[in-house]
Design a protein around this motif. Structure first.
Motif, PDB file in Angstrom:
ATOM      1  N   LYS A 121      92.735  49.466   5.179  1.00 51.03           N
ATOM      2  CA  LYS A 121      91.974  48.529   6.144  1.00 51.03           C
ATOM      3  C   LYS A 121      92.452  47.343   6.318  1.00 51.03           C
ATOM      4  O   LYS A 121      92.859  46.682   5.172  1.00 51.03           O
ATOM      5  CB  LYS A 121      90.691  48.724   5.419  1.00 51.03           C
ATOM      6  N   SER A 122      92.694  47.022   7.331  1.00 51.16           N
ATOM      7  CA  SER A 122      93.105  45.533   7.414  1.00 51.16           C
ATOM      8  C   SER A 122      91.972  44.415   6.840  1.00 51.16           C
ATOM      9  O   SER A 122      90.845  44.570   7.116  1.00 51.16           O
ATOM     10  CB  SER A 122      93.534  45.040   8.968  1.00 51.16           C
ATOM     11  N   ASP A 123      92.737  43.244   6.396  1.00 54.88           N
ATOM     12  CA  ASP A 123      92.004  42.190   6.142  1.00 54.88           C
ATOM     13  C   ASP A 123      91.236  41.330   7.249  1.00 54.88           C
ATOM     14  O   ASP A 123      90.565  40.475   7.081  1.00 54.88           O
ATOM     15  CB  ASP A 123      92.740  41.362   5.110  1.00 54.88           C
ATOM     16  N   GLY A 124      91.929  41.819   8.648  1.00 54.40           N
ATOM     17  CA  GLY A 124      91.422  41.168   9.955  1.00 54.40           C
ATOM     18  C   GLY A 124      91.982  39.783   9.869  1.00 54.40           C
ATOM     19  O   GLY A 124      91.364  38.914  10.814  1.00 54.40           O
ATOM     20  N   VAL A 125      93.144  39.486   9.570  1.00 57.91           N
ATOM     21  CA  VAL A 125      93.772  38.195   9.583  1.00 57.91           C
ATOM     22  C   VAL A 125      95.100  38.689   9.991  1.00 57.91           C
ATOM     23  O   VAL A 125      95.745  39.319   9.553  1.00 57.91           O
ATOM     24  CB  VAL A 125      93.810  37.511   8.305  1.00 57.91           C
ATOM     25  N   LYS A 126      95.518  38.022  11.081  1.00 57.82           N
ATOM     26  CA  LYS A 126      96.912  38.120  11.702  1.00 57.82           C
ATOM     27  C   LYS A 126      97.620  36.727  12.229  1.00 57.82           C
ATOM     28  O   LYS A 126      96.714  35.976  13.232  1.00 57.82           O
ATOM     29  CB  LYS A 126      97.103  38.932  12.978  1.00 57.82           C
TER      30      LYS A 126
END
Length: 135
Positions: A121-126
């Motif tokens: 699951k991505s940490d939601g930061v890119k």
């Protein structure tokens, strides 16, 4: 013989439970993960580069991965490199370091960075698309 099988089954059960991604009771999940420093090139050589960046501590599963998506075309970052890190619940931030191998010398590469929990699951930061050129 039955005792050996029982021990093996118990060992497998314990190991599989400890290896699965679990929430760390000492590292609450961050409401929003942000890159607070970087990404930047830590080391650039002909055939390898190390990229690092710092986020607030993402929390959640104790093991996270720093992810770099990269390629020679900024619109096609088809290569991926990742590196595991164990979160320190006592730190307010986490430094991710990812090594990119087998690069071509004197070549410009474009990249973005991200991080994810051990579950995928991505940490939601890119990050935005950045670039570097190998020596």
């Amino acid at each position: 013989m039955n005792l050996n099988r029982a021990l093996v089954a118990l060992t497998i059960s314990v190991l599989s439970g400890s290896l699965s991604a679990q929430e760390s009771p000492t590292t609450p999940k961050a409401l929003q993960v942000r890159i607070i420093q970087g990404p930047k090139i830590e080391l650039a050589m002909e055939h390898l580069t190390i990229i690092n960046w710092t986020t607030n501590n993402p929390g959640g599963s104790p093991v996270h991965y720093g992810i770099v998506h990269y390629g020679r075309d900024p619109k096609s970052l088809t290569e991926t490199a990742k590196s595991p890190i164990r979160l320190n619940p006592d730190h307010a931030s986490t430094v991710f370091r990812v090594r990119l191998d087998n690069l071509e010398p004197q070549t410009t590469y474009y990249y973005t960075v991200d991080s994810m929990e051990a579950t995928g699951k991505s940490d939601g930061v890119k990050s935005s698309v950045n670039h570097f050129t190998t020596p």
